[in-house]
Design a protein around this motif. Structure first.
Motif, PDB file in Angstrom:
ATOM      1  N   LEU A 148      -0.755 -20.879 -14.505  1.00  0.00           N
ATOM      2  CA  LEU A 148      -1.849 -20.604 -14.851  1.00  0.00           C
ATOM      3  C   LEU A 148      -2.428 -21.996 -15.027  1.00  0.00           C
ATOM      4  CD1 LEU A 148      -3.043 -18.324 -17.057  1.00  0.00           C
ATOM      5  CD2 LEU A 148      -4.036 -20.446 -17.785  1.00  0.00           C
ATOM      6  N   THR A 149      -2.441 -22.642 -15.435  1.00  0.00           N
ATOM      7  CA  THR A 149      -3.272 -24.604 -15.588  1.00  0.00           C
ATOM      8  C   THR A 149      -3.448 -24.660 -14.602  1.00  0.00           C
ATOM      9  OG1 THR A 149      -2.286 -24.510 -17.747  1.00  0.00           O
ATOM     10  CG2 THR A 149      -3.892 -26.128 -17.143  1.00  0.00           C
ATOM     11  N   ASP A 150      -3.186 -24.824 -13.675  1.00  0.00           N
ATOM     12  CA  ASP A 150      -3.814 -25.324 -12.161  1.00  0.00           C
ATOM     13  C   ASP A 150      -4.799 -24.196 -11.560  1.00  0.00           C
ATOM     14  OD1 ASP A 150      -1.868 -27.332 -12.175  1.00  0.00           O
ATOM     15  OD2 ASP A 150      -0.303 -26.412 -11.270  1.00  0.00           O
ATOM     16  N   ALA A 151      -4.382 -22.993 -12.051  1.00  0.00           N
ATOM     17  CA  ALA A 151      -5.537 -21.730 -11.441  1.00  0.00           C
ATOM     18  C   ALA A 151      -6.746 -22.703 -12.231  1.00  0.00           C
ATOM     19  CB  ALA A 151      -4.921 -20.709 -11.461  1.00  0.00           C
ATOM     20  N   VAL A 152      -6.851 -22.440 -13.360  1.00  0.00           N
ATOM     21  CA  VAL A 152      -8.165 -22.473 -14.067  1.00  0.00           C
ATOM     22  C   VAL A 152      -8.557 -24.263 -14.256  1.00  0.00           C
ATOM     23  CG1 VAL A 152      -8.738 -22.452 -16.268  1.00  0.00           C
ATOM     24  CG2 VAL A 152      -7.011 -20.971 -15.790  1.00  0.00           C
ATOM     25  N   ALA A 153      -8.231 -25.167 -13.970  1.00  0.00           N
ATOM     26  CA  ALA A 153      -8.598 -27.059 -13.782  1.00  0.00           C
ATOM     27  C   ALA A 153      -9.675 -27.295 -13.035  1.00  0.00           C
ATOM     28  CB  ALA A 153      -7.374 -27.456 -13.772  1.00  0.00           C
ATOM     29  N   VAL A 154      -9.420 -25.855 -11.560  1.00  0.00           N
ATOM     30  CA  VAL A 154     -10.353 -26.291 -11.003  1.00  0.00           C
ATOM     31  C   VAL A 154     -12.454 -25.704 -11.171  1.00  0.00           C
ATOM     32  CG1 VAL A 154      -8.383 -26.234  -9.130  1.00  0.00           C
ATOM     33  CG2 VAL A 154      -9.949 -23.845 -10.051  1.00  0.00           C
ATOM     34  N   THR A 155     -11.347 -25.002 -12.249  1.00  0.00           N
ATOM     35  CA  THR A 155     -12.606 -24.240 -12.678  1.00  0.00           C
ATOM     36  C   THR A 155     -14.029 -25.333 -13.136  1.00  0.00           C
ATOM     37  OG1 THR A 155     -12.122 -23.027 -14.421  1.00  0.00           O
ATOM     38  CG2 THR A 155     -12.226 -22.052 -12.451  1.00  0.00           C
ATOM     39  N   MET A 156     -13.652 -26.035 -13.542  1.00  0.00           N
ATOM     40  CA  MET A 156     -13.658 -27.196 -15.486  1.00  0.00           C
ATOM     41  C   MET A 156     -14.661 -28.476 -14.811  1.00  0.00           C
ATOM     42  SD  MET A 156     -11.704 -30.408 -17.051  1.00  0.00           S
ATOM     43  CE  MET A 156     -11.126 -29.210 -18.067  1.00  0.00           C
ATOM     44  N   GLY A 157     -16.127 -27.908 -15.615  1.00  0.00           N
ATOM     45  CA  GLY A 157     -17.151 -29.051 -15.370  1.00  0.00           C
ATOM     46  C   GLY A 157     -18.309 -28.411 -14.643  1.00  0.00           C
ATOM     47  N   PRO A 158     -19.409 -28.718 -14.238  1.00  0.00           N
ATOM     48  CA  PRO A 158     -20.796 -29.155 -13.911  1.00  0.00           C
ATOM     49  C   PRO A 158     -20.501 -28.417 -12.319  1.00  0.00           C
ATOM     50  CG  PRO A 158     -21.425 -30.062 -15.814  1.00  0.00           C
ATOM     51  CD  PRO A 158     -19.126 -30.452 -15.999  1.00  0.00           C
ATOM     52  N   LYS A 159     -19.209 -29.127 -12.226  1.00  0.00           N
ATOM     53  CA  LYS A 159     -18.612 -29.499 -10.748  1.00  0.00           C
ATOM     54  C   LYS A 159     -17.801 -28.755 -10.094  1.00  0.00           C
ATOM     55  CE  LYS A 159     -21.123 -33.708  -9.796  1.00  0.00           C
ATOM     56  NZ  LYS A 159     -20.679 -35.212  -9.466  1.00  0.00           N
ATOM     57  N   GLY A 160     -16.991 -28.033 -10.859  1.00  0.00           N
ATOM     58  CA  GLY A 160     -15.852 -27.101 -11.343  1.00  0.00           C
ATOM     59  C   GLY A 160     -16.316 -26.272  -9.710  1.00  0.00           C
ATOM     60  N   ARG A 161     -15.179 -25.399  -8.935  1.00  0.00           N
ATOM     61  CA  ARG A 161     -15.323 -24.921  -8.417  1.00  0.00           C
ATOM     62  C   ARG A 161     -15.044 -23.478  -8.367  1.00  0.00           C
ATOM     63  NH1 ARG A 161     -10.976 -28.114  -3.529  1.00  0.00           N
ATOM     64  NH2 ARG A 161     -11.807 -29.499  -3.608  1.00  0.00           N
ATOM     65  N   SER A 162     -15.434 -22.776  -7.735  1.00  0.00           N
ATOM     66  CA  SER A 162     -15.336 -21.636  -8.276  1.00  0.00           C
ATOM     67  C   SER A 162     -13.869 -20.416  -7.295  1.00  0.00           C
ATOM     68  CB  SER A 162     -16.164 -20.536  -7.763  1.00  0.00           C
ATOM     69  OG  SER A 162     -18.258 -21.325  -7.759  1.00  0.00           O
ATOM     70  N   VAL A 163     -13.560 -20.001  -8.077  1.00  0.00           N
ATOM     71  CA  VAL A 163     -12.150 -18.401  -8.106  1.00  0.00           C
ATOM     72  C   VAL A 163     -12.652 -17.182  -7.669  1.00  0.00           C
ATOM     73  CG1 VAL A 163     -10.223 -17.714  -9.169  1.00  0.00           C
ATOM     74  CG2 VAL A 163     -11.106 -20.345  -9.476  1.00  0.00           C
ATOM     75  N   ILE A 164     -11.740 -16.331  -6.580  1.00  0.00           N
ATOM     76  CA  ILE A 164     -11.880 -15.437  -6.396  1.00  0.00           C
ATOM     77  C   ILE A 164     -11.245 -14.386  -7.092  1.00  0.00           C
ATOM     78  CG2 ILE A 164     -12.214 -13.922  -3.812  1.00  0.00           C
ATOM     79  CD1 ILE A 164     -13.296 -16.065  -2.648  1.00  0.00           C
ATOM     80  N   LEU A 165     -11.106 -13.439  -7.335  1.00  0.00           N
ATOM     81  CA  LEU A 165      -9.788 -12.910  -8.894  1.00  0.00           C
ATOM     82  C   LEU A 165     -10.388 -11.136  -8.015  1.00  0.00           C
ATOM     83  CD1 LEU A 165     -10.990 -13.556 -12.094  1.00  0.00           C
ATOM     84  CD2 LEU A 165      -9.609 -14.817 -10.481  1.00  0.00           C
ATOM     85  N   GLU A 166      -9.183 -10.977  -7.783  1.00  0.00           N
ATOM     86  CA  GLU A 166      -9.114  -9.905  -6.305  1.00  0.00           C
ATOM     87  C   GLU A 166      -8.703  -8.532  -7.775  1.00  0.00           C
ATOM     88  OE1 GLU A 166      -5.598  -7.702  -4.596  1.00  0.00           O
ATOM     89  OE2 GLU A 166      -4.838  -8.791  -5.606  1.00  0.00           O
TER      90      GLU A 166
END
Length: 331
Positions: free
Chosen positions: A41-59
């Motif tokens: 769970l944390t690996d999936a959430v951590a990519v969104t951290m900060g202004p330069k974080g990446r977006s996540v596509i949720l089904e």
């Protein structure tokens, strides 16, 4: 003879196994599986951290996927097949939900910190440390960190600072940040801002002068989404004037409630009844504030109130729009 051979064969081939209704595990093995769930769970959430974080596509079932950088949304969307891994993931989901309800932001940071605390705490327990002492130490450290954050924090005062925070929360969309900054500037810090899905190509801001209290309609039959002028009054005045009616009362039941529901369903009377907010003397004060804000008169049996039997059209207030819901009423 044949039956005896069959019974002996069945008896000799029987094997008994103890089966639990739950998959029960103990010790380091259970902790390892929980940590794996926390890591997923944390690996999936951590990519969104900060202004330069990446977006996540949720089904999402029965609808199109959702693209977001909101950490709590990503955390809520994760469900693991392994029960013990799901337990670990649920612990971090609770952390993200609690942070979202308390602060409204910082859910990704809270998730990453929760993984570090869980990993180090489980490692200390594996080495023989007392779990109760570890928890007590963690809570003391949390209090120290919270106090340090309060000392370092800077209050958001200007409109520019509000726009900066709103832009970050809106996944870097500066237009939405400016819109939220303008809305906050116009309604004030204690005002209510409601976000709705529109049908136009651009975002718009609409300001309505009014108030909101924490009581909703008494019966779902009173749900009314018609727009235009709304007027508070009696059933006779509403029917005669052909204008919608909103009733705010201490309580409404029995024959009175049945009469309103029947008139709503059969006569087509646009009527809605909600319970008055708060209790006791504070309720009377709030009703007085509502009356002043809408230009209405409070009716009741008290000596300070007017009699509902003597109500006239001039005694009732008027609002531009009323939005009763199950748990709140806004107009």
């Amino acid at each position: 003879m044949f039956r005896s051979y069959v019974r002996e064969a069945v008896r000799s081939s029987r094997s008994f196994a103890r089966v639990y209704s739950k998959d029960v595990r103990f010790g380091a093995e259970a902790r390892a599986r929980m940590i794996r769930g926390v890591d997923v769970l944390t690996d999936a959430v951590a990519v969104t951290m900060g202004p330069k974080g990446r977006s996540v596509i949720l089904e999402r079932p029965w609808t199109s996927p959702k693209i977001t950088k909101d950490g709590v949304s990503v955390a809520r969307a994760i469900a693991l097949k392994d029960q013990h891994m799901q337990l670990g993931a649920r612990l971090v989901q609770d952390v993200a939900d609690s942070t979202n309800q308390t602060a409204g932001d910082g859910t990704t940071t809270a998730t990453v910190l929760a993984r570090s605390i869980a990993r180090e705490g489980f490692q200390q327990i594996t080495h023989g440390a007392n779990p109760c002492e570890i928890r007590r130490g963690v809570m003391l450290a949390v209090d120290q960190v919270k106090q340090s954050l309060r000392d370092m924090s800077q209050a958001v005062e200007t409109r520019q600072e509000i726009e900066q925070v709103a832009t970050i929360s809106a996944n870097g969309d500066a237009a939405i940040g400016r819109l939220i900054g303008e809305a906050t500037d116009r309604v004030g810090r204690r005002g209510t801002i409601t976000v709705k899905e529109g049908k136009r190509l651009r975002d718009e801001l609409e300001v309505l002068q009014g108030l909101q209290f924490d009581r909703g309609y008494i019966s779902p039959f009173f749900v009314n989404v018609s727009k235009g002028a709304k007027i508070l009054g009696s059933l006779e005045i509403s029917l005669r004037q052909r204008r919608p009616l909103l009733i705010i009362a201490d309580d409404l039941d029995g024959e009175a409630l049945n009469a309103l529901v029947l008139n709503r369903l059969k006569a087509g009377l646009q009527v809605c009844a909600v319970k008055a907010p708060a209790f006791g003397e504070y309720r009377k004060q709030l009703l007085g504030d509502i009356a002043v804000a809408t230009g209405a008169t409070v009716f009741g049996d008290d000596i300070d109130y007017a009699k509902i039997e003597q109500a006239k059209l001039e005694d009732f207030g008027e609002v531009s729009r009323q939005m009763p819901a199950r748990t709140s009423c806004e107009f």
